[in-house]
Design a protein around this motif. Structure first.
Motif, PDB file in Angstrom:
ATOM      1  N   TRP A 119       0.847  -1.195   0.000  1.00 24.04           N
ATOM      2  CA  TRP A 119       0.000   0.000   0.000  1.00 24.04           C
ATOM      3  C   TRP A 119       0.880   1.241   0.000  1.00 24.04           C
ATOM      4  O   TRP A 119       2.108   1.162   0.131  1.00 24.04           O
ATOM      5  N   LEU A 123      -2.428   5.382   3.718  1.00 21.57           N
ATOM      6  CA  LEU A 123      -2.828   4.128   4.354  1.00 21.57           C
ATOM      7  C   LEU A 123      -1.713   3.610   5.247  1.00 21.57           C
ATOM      8  O   LEU A 123      -0.525   3.868   5.027  1.00 21.57           O
ATOM      9  N   THR A 124      -2.102   2.846   6.257  1.00 21.28           N
ATOM     10  CA  THR A 124      -1.183   2.371   7.283  1.00 21.28           C
ATOM     11  C   THR A 124      -1.330   0.859   7.456  1.00 21.28           C
ATOM     12  O   THR A 124      -2.171   0.220   6.813  1.00 21.28           O
ATOM     13  N   ASP A 126      -2.625  -0.543   9.976  1.00 21.10           N
ATOM     14  CA  ASP A 126      -3.988  -0.779  10.457  1.00 21.10           C
ATOM     15  C   ASP A 126      -4.966  -0.929   9.297  1.00 21.10           C
ATOM     16  O   ASP A 126      -5.850  -1.795   9.312  1.00 21.10           O
ATOM     17  N   ASP A 127      -4.816  -0.090   8.276  1.00 19.72           N
ATOM     18  CA  ASP A 127      -5.682  -0.192   7.101  1.00 19.72           C
ATOM     19  C   ASP A 127      -5.452  -1.508   6.373  1.00 19.72           C
ATOM     20  O   ASP A 127      -6.402  -2.177   5.947  1.00 19.72           O
ATOM     21  N   LEU A 130      -7.204  -4.254   8.108  1.00 25.37           N
ATOM     22  CA  LEU A 130      -8.648  -4.241   7.857  1.00 25.37           C
ATOM     23  C   LEU A 130      -8.977  -4.914   6.526  1.00 25.37           C
ATOM     24  O   LEU A 130      -9.940  -5.688   6.430  1.00 25.37           O
ATOM     25  N   SER A 231      -8.731   2.815  12.276  1.00 26.91           N
ATOM     26  CA  SER A 231      -7.444   3.311  11.805  1.00 26.91           C
ATOM     27  C   SER A 231      -7.537   4.831  11.733  1.00 26.91           C
ATOM     28  O   SER A 231      -8.619   5.405  11.890  1.00 26.91           O
ATOM     29  N   ASN A 233      -7.505   6.487   9.219  1.00 24.89           N
ATOM     30  CA  ASN A 233      -8.230   6.834   7.999  1.00 24.89           C
ATOM     31  C   ASN A 233      -9.658   6.331   7.998  1.00 24.89           C
ATOM     32  O   ASN A 233     -10.323   6.356   6.961  1.00 24.89           O
ATOM     33  N   HIS A 234     -10.141   5.868   9.154  1.00 28.40           N
ATOM     34  CA  HIS A 234     -11.439   5.201   9.204  1.00 28.40           C
ATOM     35  C   HIS A 234     -12.342   5.859  10.231  1.00 28.40           C
ATOM     36  O   HIS A 234     -11.897   6.247  11.310  1.00 28.40           O
TER      37      HIS A 234
END
Length: 341
Positions: A119, A123-124, A126-127, A130, A231, A233-234
């Motif tokens: 990625w 994004l990380t 954690d992403d 998921l 995350s 981003n979530h």
């Protein structure tokens, strides 16, 4: 064509490293621990079904992605802001599947036993976790021929039921409310089913629920401070489940509840679903049916017919999930116990 022995080389590389877990009935080995409260086991206790390597793709895989022959399998009907599909799924060299989103991509072998993912920012890890716990392992299960429901699943004593319904219907919220009343979780989002002579069994996922902030605020025992974002981003929040309220072994599936968010009534009530609406409800709540080819879909229809014969589908009508959680839970539990009498 595939580089000779490249798969066996990868297999050897994970023999002495990686974190092992059991998720969706699969023994998973990853090169670093997944986010999500996933219990980590010992290699001696888990038979490895799927090896996952997250991070930059190996050179040979990058070359394969650039020069390999592609056949489109599916393009998501929903689009990003630039008009491109949210994701595409391609077959690569007849040997791999390439699942590509805007900033993250995964490659799976045809058997779903090896997975690579990489990625780009923002994004990380954690992403990436998921995606692995959702569509990526969902695709691996589909490649293995598993029938999976898009559902939350709850256990009462020694039996389980699934909660299905359209996105936003309140599957996870209902599951969280039932947990507050002392019942146990099997899984959220993906529910693989195992068919045997002894019956149909619900296969556990992992001990976490994913909730919208409004759902967290509607629950009695949790606050937003207790449930961090999935995350950075979530928007959804993570509710980790204590080990005593998570079932890690398959359980007999004895009912499927279809949440009807559009129905309007003075109070929740449940009625049986006839064969045709029951079939339609199942078709609408199979996990990623668009990823199946014609042969796989035919086999899936046979399993769905078997499911309808053995497990009652119950239509839950007339509720507002956030302001009538107590009544909703009481209605489901009373109905489930009635079915088991």
């Amino acid at each position: 064509m595939a580089e000779p022995n490249r798969m066996s080389k990868y297999e050897r590389s994970i023999e002495d490293e990686g974190w092992v877990s059991s998720i969706y009935g699969l023994g998973i080995q990853v090169n670093a621990p997944l986010s999500g409260g996933i219990p980590v086991g010992k290699k001696s206790d888990v038979e490895i079904d799927v090896a996952i390597e997250l991070g930059p793709f190996p050179d040979w895989l990058g070359q394969t992605l650039q020069s390999g022959s592609r056949q489109s399998q599916y393009q998501c009907e929903y689009q990003n802001k630039d008009g491109t599909p949210i994701y595409v799924l391609d077959e690569l060299d007849g040997e791999f599947f390439h699942l590509q989103y805007e900033r993250i991509e995964f490659v799976l072998t045809r058997q779903g036993d090896f997975i690579w993912g990489q990625w780009s920012e923002p994004l990380t890890w954690d992403d990436a976790s998921l995606f692995v716990l959702g569509p990526v392992l969902g695709l691996a299960l589909r490649l293995r021929g598993s029938l999976c429901l898009h559902s939350s699943s709850i256990a009462i004593t020694d039996k389980a039921f699934a909660i299905i319904g359209p996105s936003g219907a309140g599957k996870s919220t209902t599951a969280a409310a039932l947990l507050e009343r002392g019942y146990c979780l099997l899984g959220d989002d993906i529910l693989p089913l195992h068919f045997s002579e002894a019956g149909i069994f619900a296969i556990p996922g992992y001990p976490r629920l994913r909730l919208w902030p409004t759902s967290v605020e509607a629950l009695k025992t949790r606050s937003l401070a207790d449930c961090p974002p999935l995350s950075s981003n979530h928007t959804k929040r993570a509710q980790d489940i204590i080990s005593t309220q998570f079932i890690s072994e398959p359980m007999p599936l004895k009912a499927i509840y279809v949440l009807d968010w559009a129905s309007k009534a003075e109070k929740p009530y449940i009625e049986p679903l006839d064969k045709l609406p029951g079939w339609q409800a199942l078709c609408s709540n199979i996990y990623r049916p668009e990823w199946q080819n014609a042969t796989q879909r035919q086999q899936e229809f046979l399993l769905m017919g078997n499911l309808l014969k053995q497990v009652p589908l119950r239509h839950l009508r007339g509720y507002r999930v956030l302001d009538r959680l107590e009544e909703l839970c009481e209605t489901i539990v009373a109905d489930f116990k009635m079915l088991e009498m």
